[in-house]
Write an enzyme that holds these catalytic residues in place. Structure first.
Site, PDB file in Angstrom:
ATOM      1  N   HIS A 136      -0.177   3.429   4.460  1.00 30.71           N
ATOM      2  CA  HIS A 136      -0.799   2.371   5.764  1.00 30.71           C
ATOM      3  C   HIS A 136      -1.475   1.427   5.181  1.00 30.71           C
ATOM      4  O   HIS A 136      -2.220   1.562   4.352  1.00 30.71           O
ATOM      5  CB  HIS A 136      -1.144   3.478   6.976  1.00 30.71           C
ATOM      6  CG  HIS A 136      -2.401   3.871   6.378  1.00 30.71           C
ATOM      7  ND1 HIS A 136      -2.440   5.081   5.462  1.00 30.71           N
ATOM      8  CD2 HIS A 136      -3.577   3.602   6.587  1.00 30.71           C
ATOM      9  CE1 HIS A 136      -3.704   5.599   5.268  1.00 30.71           C
ATOM     10  NE2 HIS A 136      -4.391   4.560   5.984  1.00 30.71           N
TER      11      HIS A 136
ATOM     12  N   HIS B 218      -5.575  -3.672   2.747  1.00 26.32           N
ATOM     13  CA  HIS B 218      -5.076  -3.168   1.444  1.00 26.32           C
ATOM     14  C   HIS B 218      -4.293  -1.780   1.906  1.00 26.32           C
ATOM     15  O   HIS B 218      -4.426  -1.258   3.070  1.00 26.32           O
ATOM     16  CB  HIS B 218      -6.297  -2.515   0.612  1.00 26.32           C
ATOM     17  CG  HIS B 218      -7.094  -1.552   1.263  1.00 26.32           C
ATOM     18  ND1 HIS B 218      -8.028  -1.564   2.235  1.00 26.32           N
ATOM     19  CD2 HIS B 218      -6.641  -0.192   1.179  1.00 26.32           C
ATOM     20  CE1 HIS B 218      -8.368  -0.446   2.435  1.00 26.32           C
ATOM     21  NE2 HIS B 218      -7.867   0.572   1.909  1.00 26.32           N
TER      22      HIS B 218
HETATM   23  O1  3AM Z   1      -8.101   1.928   4.589  1.00 23.90           O
HETATM   24  P1  3AM Z   1      -7.405   3.360   4.269  1.00 23.90           P
HETATM   25  O2  3AM Z   1      -7.462   4.250   5.532  1.00 23.90           O
HETATM   26  O3  3AM Z   1      -6.129   3.248   3.724  1.00 23.90           O
HETATM   27  O4  3AM Z   1      -9.688   5.882   4.600  1.00 23.90           O
HETATM   28  C1  3AM Z   1     -10.254   5.340   3.403  1.00 23.90           C
HETATM   29  C2  3AM Z   1      -9.790   3.923   3.059  1.00 23.90           C
HETATM   30  O5  3AM Z   1      -8.583   4.099   3.344  1.00 23.90           O
HETATM   31  C3  3AM Z   1     -10.019   6.050   2.374  1.00 23.90           C
HETATM   32  O6  3AM Z   1      -9.901   5.280   1.082  1.00 23.90           O
HETATM   33  C4  3AM Z   1      -9.973   4.031   1.676  1.00 23.90           C
HETATM   34  C5  3AM Z   1     -11.160   2.986   1.031  1.00 23.90           C
HETATM   35  O7  3AM Z   1     -12.462   3.569   1.777  1.00 23.90           O
HETATM   36  N1  3AM Z   1     -11.056   7.203   2.337  1.00 23.90           N
HETATM   37  C6  3AM Z   1     -12.473   7.297   2.428  1.00 23.90           C
HETATM   38  N2  3AM Z   1     -12.667   8.700   2.422  1.00 23.90           N
HETATM   39  C7  3AM Z   1     -11.715   9.370   1.943  1.00 23.90           C
HETATM   40  C8  3AM Z   1     -11.298  10.606   1.577  1.00 23.90           C
HETATM   41  N3  3AM Z   1     -12.549  11.326   1.466  1.00 23.90           N
HETATM   42  C9  3AM Z   1     -10.344   8.340   1.972  1.00 23.90           C
HETATM   43  N4  3AM Z   1      -9.143   9.091   1.718  1.00 23.90           N
HETATM   44  C10 3AM Z   1      -9.140  10.599   1.200  1.00 23.90           C
HETATM   45  N5  3AM Z   1     -10.044  11.124   1.496  1.00 23.90           N
END
Ligand code: 3AM
Length: 180
Positions: free
Chosen positions: A125, A43
């Site tokens: 990303h 995603h």
């Molecule tokens: O797969 P991506 O990196 O796009 O990194 C986590 C993931 O994104 C992000 O939310 C998505 C689903 O888990 N994520 C998790 N904790 C986070 C935080 N504290 C976060 N993004 C920003 N702040």
């Protein structure tokens, strides 16, 4: 028991693109590089919401109902490695305005609803590998697929049996693309 859920808004990848990405990824990275994200979990995050109460979730979903942004296309022509979170990602060198506007809208609605938003700039990303904390050989080019975004969705992140799974809770259409 708390009724809050860990949520985020993201662009789902069309099934055909999911399959192209995982086939290419198997050749592009060594198996030691990191842990591949499951095809169904691929995603592009638009706004991370954190732990959200049922009431706030409803409020955010009803705000999303009113979004009338056009769809957009992005070329997946960028690759990178962030060693600290241990992420290898697929992205774009030129984020379309529609993508930036949609993310900004969802992030500002989230912030106004009390969901903490990171001050880090939005870097669109698709996470390909996790636990990639050692140096990774990044291929010099990508296949450069075009990702046509026609919907966005609300996801729940669930950790069960030692694995994270994303459940799509609700999906919204983007309006027909402009300039096509
Ligand atoms: O797969 P991506 O990196 O796009 O990194 C986590 C993931 O994104 C992000 O939310 C998505 C689903 O888990 N994520 C998790 N904790 C986070 C935080 N504290 C976060 N993004 C920003 N702040």
């Amino acid at each position: 028991m708390s009724s809050s859920r860990r949520l985020f808004f993201a662009l789902p990848l069309p099934d055909a693109l999911q399959q192209q990405v995982i086939r290419w990824r198997a050749d592009a990275f060594s198996s030691e590089a990191g842990r591949p994200v499951a095809a169904a979990n691929l995603h592009l995050t638009l706004a991370f919401l954190g732990e959200v109460s049922a009431q706030k979730e409803q409020a955010l979903a009803r705000l999303a109902d009113r979004i009338a942004q056009p769809g957009f296309s992005l070329r997946l022509d960028d690759l990178g490695h962030w060693p600290r979170p241990g992420v290898v990602w697929l992205g774009t060198r030129r984020a379309p305005r529609g993508l930036l506007q949609l993310a900004e809208l969802l992030r500002s609605q989230a912030a106004r609803s009390g969901c903490y938003q990171s001050p880090m700039p939005f870097h669109p990303h698709i996470t390909l590998l996790r636990a990639a904390t050692q140096p990774v050989a990044i291929p010099p080019t990508t296949p450069g697929w075009v990702f046509n975004a026609e919907t966005f969705a609300l996801y729940q992140s669930v950790f069960e049996n030692g694995r994270t799974r994303y459940h799509q809770l609700e999906q919204w259409p983007l309006a027909p693309q402009e300039n096509r």
